[in-house]
Design an enzyme around this catalytic site. Structure first.
Site, short mmCIF file in Angstrom:
data_model
loop_
_atom_site.label_atom_id
_atom_site.label_comp_id
_atom_site.label_asym_id
_atom_site.label_seq_id
_atom_site.Cartn_x
_atom_site.Cartn_y
_atom_site.Cartn_z
N LYS A 73 -12.71 -7.49 9.39
CA LYS A 73 -12.41 -7.98 8.04
C LYS A 73 -12.90 -9.42 7.91
O LYS A 73 -12.73 -10.22 8.84
CB LYS A 73 -10.90 -7.88 7.81
CG LYS A 73 -10.43 -8.16 6.39
CD LYS A 73 -8.92 -7.94 6.29
CE LYS A 73 -8.38 -8.13 4.90
NZ LYS A 73 -6.92 -7.86 4.79
N SER B 239 -5.72 -4.76 1.06
CA SER B 239 -6.90 -5.58 0.87
C SER B 239 -8.00 -5.35 1.91
O SER B 239 -9.13 -5.78 1.69
CB SER B 239 -6.49 -7.05 0.91
OG SER B 239 -5.98 -7.39 2.19
N SER C 236 -1.86 -4.18 3.86
CA SER C 236 -3.32 -4.18 3.70
C SER C 236 -4.12 -3.44 4.75
O SER C 236 -5.31 -3.19 4.54
CB SER C 236 -3.83 -5.62 3.63
OG SER C 236 -3.60 -6.12 2.35
#
Ligand code: GLN
Length: 481
Positions: A77, A152, A176
């Site tokens: 990420k 996310s 997330s």
């Protein structure tokens, strides 16, 4: 050669010489080239991946010591620092930021000869549940590209699901990792608070967030957890927990286990297809020899309000550093006095991050602290103590990961509250620090549904064993893209 292989299959092939890291990485890059325009999982791709794979193959050929990852491609990420590669947080504020060091999780993966294949898309600074708040544009769900992939860590979920890597690292502040895992039909783990170092994770809400792995199988998640878990002197919130082997006895099953079904998370407001998948998961566990009983967790109804108060408060403080002085982009101060300069550079945040900073500053402001922040902390304590009580009665808790199916991109973007409410089943794990995992369990109307299991703090082994037992009963279709 299929890209849809498990980590143990990959390692076996590398060991017996029927596959090289270079071949696998080249095929992965081909795949990325083919599908990225439709799904946008990545913000940047590692230009040196093939070269790195060649080096690892050389070591294997020369029978030198090779790390346990054998050159497998893993995505990270883009709020986790990677030396020499951009770490943007999907924000204009950090558009060109190249971290001068690796996050501990990244250096651990690298030292085991993993290849960081690319940096995965996310909601700006990890604030969101759909990945629509990325300043580089949304990621798309590989199961239906008109739909959101969750967030996310959307790019992480998409890249694993669409066979653009073997596994990924995300971060989970309020769900997330588990949200995109559920929406993209992959496994995602939020570990116990303190189990994995966050050194090098760009902070959003330090008292609640954790880095967590995503992969296509529970076994693969356990493998990655083995590498990245552990005390880190760079992160004083990490805990000493020995070094359990999370893959050991993963096949042990759930016979005799007691599973509590969280009543508040399976009824009203939950999509019909999600409800029936949950019922099916419960009956599956019963068939496997577990005992399922309803458990009420009434404090959970306040979790969203408490979370958005606390997380925003921490975010407003954390994001104060992005002032274009300590970090930022090239912006001339010429012609500005202090206030207009600051307000100009600070307006470079996207709408959701701005909303969080305003909300966070408000709840911490004099006169309101007791009314909002302190009250939210009380809710947090209540959730914690109700969970502690629950784990005296049961070994695990179960709920659907997401209350609804993935929905169309743009459908909820104008109503932030609707997006906040998507986290209603995930947040309790963050506020209390316990581990939770999402397992892909069903497909309805071509869209994935994930089942979530929670365990008491540091009970990751038990959590993974039960999740593995559940996943083994499934036979889900291949990703259609
Ligand atoms: N959806 C939640 C939020 O927007 C959770 C985000 C996360 O876990 N990073 O804050």
């Amino acid at each position: 050669m299929s890209l849809a292989i498990s980590i143990s299959q990959y390692i076996q092939k590398l060991r017996d010489g029927t596959l090289s890291s270079e071949e696998f990485v080249a095929k992965t890059l081909e795949r990325i080239n083919k599908v990225e325009k439709n799904i946008h999982a990545f913000i940047s791709i590692n230009e040196n991946a093939i070269e790195q794979a060649k080096q690892i193959d050389k070591k294997i050929k020369a029978k030198e010591k090779v790390g346990s990852c054998f050159g497998m491609p893993i995505s990270v990420k883009d709020n986790i620092c990677t030396k020499g590669m951009k770490t943007t947080c999907a924000s204009k504020m950090l558009e060109d930021f190249i971290a001068p060091y690796d996050a501990t999780v990244v250096s651990k993966l690298k030292s085991e000869d993993a290849i960081i294949i690319g940096k995965a898309n996310l909601d700006e600074f990890a604030m969101g549940s759909t990945t629509e708040y990325s300043c580089f544009g949304p990621s798309r769900n590989p199961w239906n590209t008109d739909y959101v992939p969750g967030g996310s860590s959307g790019g992480s979920g998409v890249s694993v699901s669409a066979l653009e890597c073997i596994a990924s690292l995300g971060s989970d502040t309020g769900g997330s990792v588990r949200s995109p895992a559920s929406f993209c039909s992959v496994v995602g783990l939020k570990p116990t608070y303190g189990l994995i170092s966050r050194f090098g994770l760009v902070s959003f809400a330090n008292s609640i967030e954790q880095i967590g792995p995503l992969a296509r199988t529970v076994e693969d998640v356990a493998f990655i957890l083995n590498i990245i878990a552990g005390r880190d002197s760079h992160d004083n919130t990490t805990i000493e927990n020995g070094t359990p082997d999370y893959t050991k006895d993963i096949d042990i099953g759930v016979s005799g286990k007691k599973i509590g079904i969280i009543s508040e998370m399976v009824g009203e407001g939950v999509d019909k297809d999600v409800q029936s998948a949950t019922k099916h998961a419960i009956s599956t566990f019963e068939k496997l020899g577990a005992q399922c009983i309803p458990i009420s967790l009434d404090s959970a109804q306040h979790s969203v309000a408490a979370y958005y108060t606390l997380a925003s408060a921490e975010a407003s403080s954390n994001l104060a550093r992005f002032d274009n002085i300590r970090y930022g982009f090239d912006f001339s101060v010429e012609g500005y006095e202090y206030n207009s300069y600051i307000s100009k550079v600070r307006s470079n945040f996207g709408p959701e991050v701005t909303r969080r900073m305003l909300l966070g500053t408000f709840v911490l402001s004099a006169g309101y602290y007791g009314k909002y922040y302190q009250k939210a902390q009380k809710v947090r304590s209540l959730i914690k103590s109700q969970l502690t009580e629950s784990f005296k009665k049961v070994d695990l808790l179960l709920a659907p990961t997401m209350p609804i199916l993935p929905f169309k991109i743009g459908e909820k973007i104008d109503d932030p509250l609707k997006i906040y409410l998507l986290d209603i089943n995930t947040i309790i794990a963050n506020l209390s620090g316990i581990p939770a995992i999402s397992v892909p369990f069903a497909i309805a109307n071509g869209l994935p549904i994930g089942i979530q299991l929670f365990a008491n703090s540091l009970q990751e082994r038990q959590l993974l064993q039960s999740a593995h037992a559940l996943q083994k009963t499934t036979n889900l279709p291949e990703v259609p893209i």
